[in-house]
Write a protein that holds these residues in place. Structure first.
Motif, PDB file in Angstrom:
ATOM      1  N   GLY A 137      74.115  40.821  68.695  1.00 19.17           N
ATOM      2  CA  GLY A 137      75.263  40.157  69.413  1.00 19.17           C
ATOM      3  C   GLY A 137      76.387  40.583  68.960  1.00 19.17           C
ATOM      4  O   GLY A 137      77.505  40.321  69.718  1.00 19.17           O
ATOM      5  N   HIS A 138      76.628  41.315  67.945  1.00 18.53           N
ATOM      6  CA  HIS A 138      78.205  41.517  67.590  1.00 18.53           C
ATOM      7  C   HIS A 138      78.445  43.001  67.580  1.00 18.53           C
ATOM      8  O   HIS A 138      79.096  43.305  68.689  1.00 18.53           O
ATOM      9  CB  HIS A 138      78.394  41.268  65.974  1.00 18.53           C
ATOM     10  N   HIS A 163      80.785  44.045  71.171  1.00 16.82           N
ATOM     11  CA  HIS A 163      81.284  42.888  71.982  1.00 16.82           C
ATOM     12  C   HIS A 163      82.908  43.036  71.824  1.00 16.82           C
ATOM     13  O   HIS A 163      83.446  43.085  70.747  1.00 16.82           O
ATOM     14  CB  HIS A 163      80.791  41.624  71.989  1.00 16.82           C
ATOM     15  N   THR A 214      71.316  36.192  60.366  1.00 17.25           N
ATOM     16  CA  THR A 214      70.304  35.284  60.714  1.00 17.25           C
ATOM     17  C   THR A 214      68.998  36.225  61.249  1.00 17.25           C
ATOM     18  O   THR A 214      67.668  35.593  61.659  1.00 17.25           O
ATOM     19  CB  THR A 214      70.702  34.316  61.885  1.00 17.25           C
ATOM     20  N   HIS A 236      83.794  35.537  57.217  1.00 16.90           N
ATOM     21  CA  HIS A 236      82.663  36.241  57.891  1.00 16.90           C
ATOM     22  C   HIS A 236      83.088  37.599  58.010  1.00 16.90           C
ATOM     23  O   HIS A 236      82.395  38.237  58.832  1.00 16.90           O
ATOM     24  CB  HIS A 236      82.318  35.505  59.170  1.00 16.90           C
ATOM     25  N   CYS A 292      85.395  34.861  69.277  1.00 16.38           N
ATOM     26  CA  CYS A 292      84.151  34.541  68.773  1.00 16.38           C
ATOM     27  C   CYS A 292      83.735  33.066  69.365  1.00 16.38           C
ATOM     28  O   CYS A 292      82.646  32.836  69.406  1.00 16.38           O
ATOM     29  CB  CYS A 292      84.520  34.138  67.172  1.00 16.38           C
ATOM     30  N   ASN A 312      76.635  42.394  58.056  1.00 16.37           N
ATOM     31  CA  ASN A 312      76.743  41.156  58.082  1.00 16.37           C
ATOM     32  C   ASN A 312      78.472  40.878  58.242  1.00 16.37           C
ATOM     33  O   ASN A 312      79.053  39.789  58.190  1.00 16.37           O
ATOM     34  CB  ASN A 312      76.346  40.163  57.036  1.00 16.37           C
ATOM     35  N   PHE A 341      75.836  28.175  68.450  1.00 15.66           N
ATOM     36  CA  PHE A 341      75.957  28.981  69.871  1.00 15.66           C
ATOM     37  C   PHE A 341      76.611  27.756  70.592  1.00 15.66           C
ATOM     38  O   PHE A 341      76.054  26.771  70.677  1.00 15.66           O
ATOM     39  CB  PHE A 341      74.806  29.606  70.223  1.00 15.66           C
ATOM     40  N   CYS A 361      81.428  32.529  72.088  1.00 19.68           N
ATOM     41  CA  CYS A 361      79.809  32.472  71.978  1.00 19.68           C
ATOM     42  C   CYS A 361      79.507  31.331  71.035  1.00 19.68           C
ATOM     43  O   CYS A 361      78.522  30.913  71.038  1.00 19.68           O
ATOM     44  CB  CYS A 361      79.325  33.713  71.470  1.00 19.68           C
ATOM     45  N   HIS A 362      80.288  31.294  69.965  1.00 19.09           N
ATOM     46  CA  HIS A 362      80.103  30.189  68.905  1.00 19.09           C
ATOM     47  C   HIS A 362      81.152  29.081  69.220  1.00 19.09           C
ATOM     48  O   HIS A 362      82.264  28.926  68.873  1.00 19.09           O
ATOM     49  CB  HIS A 362      80.380  30.752  67.576  1.00 19.09           C
ATOM     50  N   ARG A 384      67.965  43.024  60.860  1.00 20.98           N
ATOM     51  CA  ARG A 384      68.044  44.249  61.719  1.00 20.98           C
ATOM     52  C   ARG A 384      68.024  45.758  61.203  1.00 20.98           C
ATOM     53  O   ARG A 384      68.052  45.705  59.587  1.00 20.98           O
ATOM     54  CB  ARG A 384      69.474  44.422  62.429  1.00 20.98           C
TER      55      ARG A 384
HETATM   56  C1  HEC Z   1      79.082  37.809  72.636  1.00 23.43           C
HETATM   57  C2  HEC Z   1      78.565  36.774  71.706  1.00 23.43           C
HETATM   58  C3  HEC Z   1      79.155  36.673  70.252  1.00 23.43           C
HETATM   59  C4  HEC Z   1      80.483  37.056  69.995  1.00 23.43           C
HETATM   60  C5  HEC Z   1      81.786  37.124  70.897  1.00 23.43           C
HETATM   61  C6  HEC Z   1      80.416  36.498  68.551  1.00 23.43           C
HETATM   62  N1  HEC Z   1      79.225  36.335  68.160  1.00 23.43           N
HETATM   63 FE1  HEC Z   1      78.541  36.017  66.203  1.00 23.43          FE
HETATM   64  N2  HEC Z   1      76.428  35.777  66.872  1.00 23.43           N
HETATM   65  C7  HEC Z   1      76.152  36.002  68.028  1.00 23.43           C
HETATM   66  C8  HEC Z   1      74.745  36.192  68.041  1.00 23.43           C
HETATM   67  C9  HEC Z   1      73.943  36.685  69.267  1.00 23.43           C
HETATM   68  C10 HEC Z   1      74.492  36.264  66.939  1.00 23.43           C
HETATM   69  C11 HEC Z   1      72.868  36.197  66.183  1.00 23.43           C
HETATM   70  C12 HEC Z   1      72.537  37.163  65.229  1.00 23.43           C
HETATM   71  C13 HEC Z   1      72.347  38.610  65.836  1.00 23.43           C
HETATM   72  O1  HEC Z   1      72.468  38.820  66.972  1.00 23.43           O
HETATM   73  O2  HEC Z   1      72.168  39.471  64.874  1.00 23.43           O
HETATM   74  C14 HEC Z   1      75.438  35.781  66.100  1.00 23.43           C
HETATM   75  C15 HEC Z   1      75.443  35.504  64.599  1.00 23.43           C
HETATM   76  C16 HEC Z   1      76.620  35.136  64.073  1.00 23.43           C
HETATM   77  C17 HEC Z   1      76.590  34.475  62.610  1.00 23.43           C
HETATM   78  C18 HEC Z   1      75.504  34.066  61.593  1.00 23.43           C
HETATM   79  C19 HEC Z   1      75.027  35.208  60.685  1.00 23.43           C
HETATM   80  C20 HEC Z   1      74.631  36.587  61.291  1.00 23.43           C
HETATM   81  O3  HEC Z   1      75.412  37.572  61.378  1.00 23.43           O
HETATM   82  O4  HEC Z   1      73.515  36.513  62.138  1.00 23.43           O
HETATM   83  C21 HEC Z   1      77.949  34.277  62.280  1.00 23.43           C
HETATM   84  C22 HEC Z   1      78.631  33.839  60.878  1.00 23.43           C
HETATM   85  C23 HEC Z   1      78.759  34.711  63.466  1.00 23.43           C
HETATM   86  N3  HEC Z   1      77.918  35.193  64.399  1.00 23.43           N
HETATM   87  C24 HEC Z   1      80.038  34.930  63.330  1.00 23.43           C
HETATM   88  C25 HEC Z   1      80.912  35.429  64.335  1.00 23.43           C
HETATM   89  C26 HEC Z   1      82.263  35.564  64.311  1.00 23.43           C
HETATM   90  C27 HEC Z   1      83.216  35.407  63.207  1.00 23.43           C
HETATM   91  C28 HEC Z   1      82.694  36.169  65.630  1.00 23.43           C
HETATM   92  C29 HEC Z   1      84.070  36.823  66.128  1.00 23.43           C
HETATM   93  C30 HEC Z   1      84.825  37.514  65.024  1.00 23.43           C
HETATM   94  C31 HEC Z   1      81.520  36.046  66.353  1.00 23.43           C
HETATM   95  N4  HEC Z   1      80.473  35.736  65.757  1.00 23.43           N
HETATM   96  C32 HEC Z   1      81.491  36.637  67.903  1.00 23.43           C
HETATM   97  C33 HEC Z   1      77.073  36.277  69.229  1.00 23.43           C
HETATM   98  C34 HEC Z   1      78.323  36.335  69.273  1.00 23.43           C
END
Ligand code: HEC
Ligand code: HEC
Ligand code: HEC
Ligand code: HEC
Ligand code: HEC
Ligand code: HEC
Ligand code: HEC
Ligand code: HEC
Ligand code: HEC
Ligand code: HEC
Ligand code: HEC
Length: 538
Positions: free
Chosen positions: A477-478, A367, A345, A336, A393, A353, A422, A396-397, A348
């Motif tokens: 979220g990121h 974050h 998803t 990722h 990560c 990504n 999530f 949240c996931h 923006r």
């Molecule tokens: C604070 C909460 C949070 C953390 C920590 C977090 N994510 Fe996310 N993630 C989200 C949210 C909210 C979305 C929905 C997409 C957006 O907000 O643009 C998302 C979407 C994604 C997606 C779907 C593709 C996309 O970009 O929409 C992936 C894969 C992903 N995250 C991977 C990760 C990874 C790998 C990490 C750690 C390096 C991580 N996330 C840390 C909240 C988080």
């Protein structure tokens, strides 16, 4: 000389009674004489050695071999990780295969014109575990040089000079069936040259460290040396995941039920091949995140990697490969980060990504995954969270039914009812009625009363409750990578969802401007409202 001694030995050992040694063949599954113990035995022949040796008319192969040799028509073991280069079987392995590949009748020997008649009409080795067939791609590799050079290539292999004396290599330092088996000695069962109840045999050559997960300490928990369903890696299941899920399926006492999570809406799908071709980032298996041999129980605090990931590889914050990840995110960045396994998803304003760049300490706002957060003034943080906290990560996931998600099941980025994987529900659709459930993900760490009490952005309540806008309409979220966002335009994780927020028709601008503590202005159009601009202040 050796030939002579053998001949003498055989002459003196022809009858069953005279068989002093090697003794444990008598009464073993290799005693195919009429008096033998098993279902596979001769009708009247009472010599034991004759099925394999004869003092007269032997083939030119030592030791006075009495059998025809099979033709070289085998499928050979291979895998992407294999350093050895096994070819068609050689040496003593061919002797074993003259019965165990199921192509040559057991009773056909050089020293007799007619085949020895076997009971029950048996000719070749009956189907079953003892018939390995001519497909040796699912059996432990044999007939290759196991020398110091090979051990030097693979740090987990013992140098063959240090092998215990029970494990003998054939001519030319080749590992053969006879390294692990002795056709004459069944005292340990399965004609093994060493006991293997604690995997001693396997570990004598493979320097694979023992884990403290009791149910993982036996190699046999996951491997089998013959007729393995997976082929490559000799696993007990068709794939890595099938092997792991044979226990982690909810039916095995004490093993966490991961299979249950994999039936959910949003999952890390398990790959259908055991030895996936490149590119590796488009599919996952349990071993994408857990190293099978070094996983341990225990906990670590963010941002460090979970002990139950073991010594798994990763990609670090600067984009370089690391053999052993130190931080959880390094494991996720394999797929990722620069390699983008899934499309965004949410659409923006600044599309990105690449999680590695989004969470970079140099990013505009983020974050705190890779480094503590940039904002020292985040009034909504709930007890337990501060502006110096790290988040994983998997904060949240993760599974929504795991203990982290408030349930009783296993934790982990395996599967969730809430997409994208999530730990709690998060609505990103426009016109969502605000509730504790709608934005449960954010409210785990950000106090709902603080957000709706407008403690930072004075218009939070208006937008979220009156206008039914999701947090996601304004916040990502990121994070926002540097070079793609600006310090005034993308602080506070502001990166608009462009399917909801449009350019202001008067100025053509679609922009947030940070103008100081809890102050800013926006140029945009949303829900038909023009901001040309609109500003806010405490
Ligand atoms: C604070 C909460 C949070 C953390 C920590 C977090 N994510 Fe996310 N993630 C989200 C949210 C909210 C979305 C929905 C997409 C957006 O907000 O643009 C998302 C979407 C994604 C997606 C779907 C593709 C996309 O970009 O929409 C992936 C894969 C992903 N995250 C991977 C990760 C990874 C790998 C990490 C750690 C390096 C991580 N996330 C840390 C909240 C988080
Ligand atoms: C099921 C087949 C089988 C039977 C039955 C069998 N042997 Fe063997 N024997 C072998 C094989 C295969 C080898 C070669 C082993 C090697 O190269 O490591 C061998 C090797 C030997 C050797 C040479 C040992 C050495 O280290 O080179 C002697 C001696 C011997 N057998 C004696 C006997 C006697 C005596 C009997 C009957 C009591 C007997 N064998 C029955 C398969 C058999
Ligand atoms: C003359 C034919 C023959 C030769 C040659 C032979 N075997 Fe066997 N082997 C048998 C038969 C028959 C059985 C019994 C199979 C059964 O009952 O299903 C057997 C059984 C076995 C078993 C299973 C024992 C158990 O406890 O179930 C092993 C292991 C084995 N052989 C290894 C070897 C190895 C290694 C070699 C070569 C060094 C070899 N065999 C050579 C015929 C042979
Ligand atoms: C690296 C060690 C190793 C090598 C090499 C090896 N085996 Fe085995 N073999 C084993 C072990 C260990 C078992 C016992 C299996 C178990 O415990 O499930 C076994 C079991 C067997 C069995 C019993 C049936 C079964 O699947 O359990 C046969 C037959 C057999 N081996 C034949 C052979 C033949 C023929 C060769 C050469 C082509 C060979 N083995 C090479 C380790 C080995
Ligand atoms: C006499 C030494 C020896 C014994 C005993 C032994 N192995 Fe091996 N094994 C090797 C060697 C050498 C290789 C080739 C490794 C390579 O080239 O990377 C190998 C290869 C393998 C492979 C394939 C590796 C790959 O990269 O595809 C597996 C899986 C394996 N062994 C499992 C076992 C298990 C399980 C046992 C116990 C039943 C066992 N081995 C016993 C020496 C041994
Ligand atoms: C919890 C399950 C599990 C246990 C227990 C286990 N393995 Fe493995 N092993 C695997 C899996 C899965 C793979 C394939 C790895 C991959 O997907 O890259 C593997 C790969 C291997 C390989 C080839 C790749 C490498 O790392 O060299 C060897 C050799 C091996 N195992 C030997 C052993 C031995 C020996 C033992 C006992 C000391 C053992 N394994 C215990 C699951 C296990
Ligand atoms: C023979 C059954 C069995 C097999 C096969 C098996 N496991 Fe396990 N595993 C267990 C048991 C039992 C535990 C201890 C209880 C628990 O935590 O689930 C465990 C523990 C674990 C843990 C540690 C949990 C913790 O944090 O304490 C992980 C991670 C794990 N297994 C992953 C795997 C993976 C990945 C595979 C396949 C490569 C696998 N297991 C294969 C039975 C098995
Ligand atoms: C080996 C590659 C790989 C690794 C490592 C990996 N992922 Fe994934 N991830 C994927 C793939 C591929 C998907 C798409 C679903 C599928 O086919 O499995 C995915 C899906 C996701 C999703 C859901 C995205 C969506 O749009 O539904 C999230 C969230 C996610 N991964 C987070 C993580 C986190 C967090 C980590 C680290 C703990 C991680 N991933 C490690 C390959 C990987
Ligand atoms: C696991 C805990 C956790 C979750 C879940 C979480 N956050 Fe945060 N968030 C934090 C922490 C810790 C900070 C403080 C970072 C700092 O000091 O810059 C923060 C800061 C923020 C900031 C301020 C960033 C800045 O630079 O000013 C925003 C905006 C934010 N989060 C929005 C969200 C949204 C929207 C969600 C739900 C999608 C969410 N958070 C979910 C822990 C979390
Ligand atoms: C994308 C990365 C990823 C993949 C793929 C993955 N896991 Fe996990 N796994 C995790 C994370 C993250 C945790 C939670 C670690 C923690 O909190 O200690 C975890 C935890 C576990 C646990 C311990 C759960 C508990 O709470 O006791 C087991 C068992 C486990 N995984 C087995 C598996 C099995 C089996 C597979 C393959 C079907 C698999 N994992 C695939 C990331 C992954
Ligand atoms: C209309 C756009 C918009 C929406 C919708 C929105 N926010 Fe914000 N939010 C902002 C702005 C602008 C700031 C920056 C305030 C400042 O510091 O100037 C902010 C700041 C924050 C902060 C950091 C300061 C603090 O209060 O701790 C958090 C956390 C936060 N928002 C969470 C959320 C959550 C959770 C939601 C959904 C429930 C949400 N926001 C919905 C625009 C929005």
């Amino acid at each position: 000389m050796k030939r002579l001694i053998l001949a003498v030995l055989f002459v003196s050992c022809m009858g069953r009674a005279a068989l002093a040694q090697p003794s444990s063949i008598v009464g073993s599954p290799h005693d195919l004489s009429a008096g033998g113990p098993g279902p596979i035995r001769a009708v009247i022949e009472n010599q034991v050695c004759i099925f394999c040796h004869t003092p007269h008319n032997a083939s030119p192969i030592r030791p006075l071999w009495n059998r025809y040799m099979p033709v070289d028509n085998y499928l050979i073991y291979t895998s992407r990780a294999l350093d050895a280069q096994p070819g068609q079987p050689t040496g003593s392995s061919k002797m074993c295969l003259s019965c165990h590949d199921g192509t040559i009748a057991l009773g056909v020997v050089f020293s007799r014109q007619d085949p020895i008649l076997m009971a029950g009409g048996v000719t070749i080795m009956p189907n079953g575990p003892s018939n390995l067939g001519t497909d040796l791609a699912d059996d432990h590799p044999i007939s290759f040089r196991y020398d110091s050079a090979l051990a030097a290539q693979d740090t987990h292999l013992l140098d063959p000079d240090l092998l215990p004396p029970e494990l003998r290599l054939d001519f030319n330092s080749e590992l053969q069936c006879t390294t692990c088996h002795d056709a004459h000695d069944d005292s340990r069962g399965n004609f093994l040259t060493m006991e293997n109840f604690d995997s001693q045999l396997c570990m004598a050559c493979h320097q694979i460290s023992t884990t403290t997960i009791t149910d993982h300490t036996s190699c046999n928990a996951c491997h089998q040396p013959h007729s393995s369903p997976s082929g490559p890696y000799l696993l007990r299941g068709m794939t890595v995941s099938e092997t792991c899920l044979s226990c982690h399926d909810g039916n095995t006492q004490g093993a966490a039920n991961i299979a249950g999570d994999l039936n959910k809406l949003s999952i890390h799908e398990t790959y259908s091949q055991v030895d996936p071709p490149d590119p590796q980032y488009t599919h996952t298996s349990c071993t994408s995140c857990h190293d099978p041999h070094t996983m341990d129980p225990g906990t670590a605090s963010a941002p460090f990697v979970h002990p139950n990931f073991g010594d798994i590889d990763g990609i670090n914050a600067s984009g370089s490969q690391v053999a052993i990840a130190s931080y959880e995110y390094e494991v996720c960045f394999k797929c990722h980060g620069d390699q983008q396994a899934v499309p965004p998803t949410v659409q923006r304003l600044i599309p990105d990504n690449n999680a590695r760049l989004q969470f970079s300490p140099g990013a505009i706002s983020y974050h705190p995954v890779e480094a503590p957060g940039k904002n020292s003034d985040v009034p909504s943080l709930r007890p337990g969270w501060t502006t110096s906290s790290y988040v994983l990560c998997s904060d949240c996931h993760s599974s929504n039914s795991g203990t982290n998600g408030g349930g009783t099941g296993p934790n982990g980025v395996h599967g969730s009812d809430y997409s994208p994987l999530f730990v709690a529900n998060y609505e990103t659709a426009d016109y969502t009625s605000e509730s504790a459930f709608a934005y449960a993900l954010c409210y785990r760490c950000h106090d709902r009363n603080s957000i709706l009490g407008d403690e930072s952005f004075s218009e939070h309540k208006k937008h979220i409750q009156k206008e039914d806008a999701s947090c996601s309409a304004c916040h990502t979220g990121h994070g926002i990578p540097s070079g793609q966002g600006t310090l005034t335009g993308n602080s506070h994780l502001i990166n608009f969802d462009t399917s909801i927020v449009f350019p202001d028709p008067d100025t053509g601008r679609l922009e947030f401007r940070d103008t100081g503590r809890f102050r800013g202005e926006c140029y945009l159009e949303c829900h038909g409202e023009k901001h040309s601009p609109e500003d806010y202040k405490p």
